[in-house]
Design a protein around this motif. Structure first.
Motif: not given
Length: 351
Positions: A197-216
């Motif tokens: 993956l590109t760095e932009d794609e990795k950053e997007r997924l990391n931000q999405e994962a961060k939101k999921i972790r906050e919800q969990e």
């Protein structure tokens, strides 16, 4: 401590015995200890693992030996009336079999006497250390069992790799069971795809994962709060203290109070983060030295700021406690204070 450590252990052994009565297999193996013989074990080995022998019934009987040896088989073959089946089997044993269990019971009694003699011959300090080891291991067993019985919720860490999409081609390389239920093979494929993956794609997924972790985490806090409040309301305090964690309880209190008070900063801490401190090159190591070299006016300014900080922190602390009291959680606050005392912490919201 008295020279007879077994008299000290009696209350603790009773606690474990009481908690084991719901599981016949555990009761016989832990409380009676009849599934393990110590005749061939060295003295040092016995003293390093005291719980394998101390937690035994005072006088092993032939029937208890029979139960310890056969209960697993009976549980496997029958799901109900296990005690009755064991009793019927024991009564139907031939004379030769009964004598065999009598001999084993006698052997266990000799094992007990050997261990008692080992303990009695120890120096007083060694007895204290042995007692502490036994009680710590017993507390760990009780904690594990209570957590299991009360269904304590757990926080699972969400892995960003779970957001990496698997194509039909990726799934075709997996077996049917792994393809349907997941497994290490899927994680391996996702890890390899992550590298492409590109760095932009990795950053997007990391931000999405961060939101999921906050919800969990929020969902976990809600479940943990329900669990803790129910535990404190319905269980004996002495029974639940071993499984309450200071950090978790503070998280629950902050969540229920809907406010998380922050600690008041001292004048030196304010100086450390100030523009003046940065100009003077202040660090954690030299902050006291540099602060002491400040002029009276400069110190006075930081002391005035520290005074306002304390007023703010005290106000937040009062709001925190009032909110909990309004929600009828006075008992929770009291348990928190007692828990802080047990752990040698100050019984305030910042402990």
């Amino acid at each position: 401590m008295s020279s007879n450590m077994f008299s000290v252990l009696i209350p603790a052994v009773k606690i474990v015995s009481k908690r084991c009565t719901g599981n016949l297999l555990r009761a016989n193996r832990v409380c009676f200890g009849l599934s393990i013989s110590i005749s061939d074990r060295k003295d040092d080995d016995l003293l390093m693992n005291p719980e394998t022998f101390i937690l035994r019934k005072a006088s092993p009987t032939p029937y208890n030996v029979f139960v310890a040896e056969n209960i697993k088989r009976v549980q496997k073959d029958h799901s109900d009336k296990i005690r009755e089946r064991l009793s019927e089997e024991y009564k139907s044993l031939a004379i030769g079999e009964l004598l065999k269990y009598e001999e084993k019971a006698e052997k266990f009694k000799k094992d007990q006497e050997r261990y008692r003699k080992l303990v009695e011959d120890l120096p007083l300090e060694a007895k204290d250390e042995l007692l502490l080891t036994v009680l710590e291991k017993m507390e760990k067993k009780i904690k594990t069992k209570t957590l299991k019985e009360t269904n304590k919720p757990s926080l699972k860490h969400f892995n960003v790799l779970n957001l990496v999409t698997l194509t039909e081609g990726d799934l075709q390389t997996l077996s049917g069971k792994v393809r349907e239920h997941g497994g290490l093979r899927k994680i391996t494929i996702r890890r390899e795809k992550w590298k492409t993956l590109t760095e932009d794609e990795k950053e997007r997924l990391n931000q999405e994962a961060k939101k999921i972790r906050e919800q969990e985490k929020l969902s976990y806090l809600k479940e943990l709060s329900k669990w803790m409040v129910s535990l404190i309301e319905n269980k004996d305090i002495d029974e639940i203290f071993p499984i309450l964690e200071l950090k978790e309880m503070k998280m629950v209190l902050d969540h229920l109070a809907e406010i998380k008070p922050t600690r008041a900063r001292t004048s030196r801490n304010l100086f450390l983060s100030s523009d003046l401190g940065k100009e003077l090159g202040v660090t954690v190591k030299n902050q006291s030295e540099l602060y002491n070299n400040l002029s009276r006016e400069q110190k006075g300014a930081f002391e005035e700021m520290a005074k306002k900080e304390k007023e703010r922190a005290d106000k937040e602390k009062l709001q925190w406690q009032n909110m909990l009291e309004q929600k009828g959680l006075t008992k929770l606050i009291q348990v928190w204070k007692e828990l802080c005392v047990m752990h040698g912490k100050k019984s305030n919201v910042f402990s």
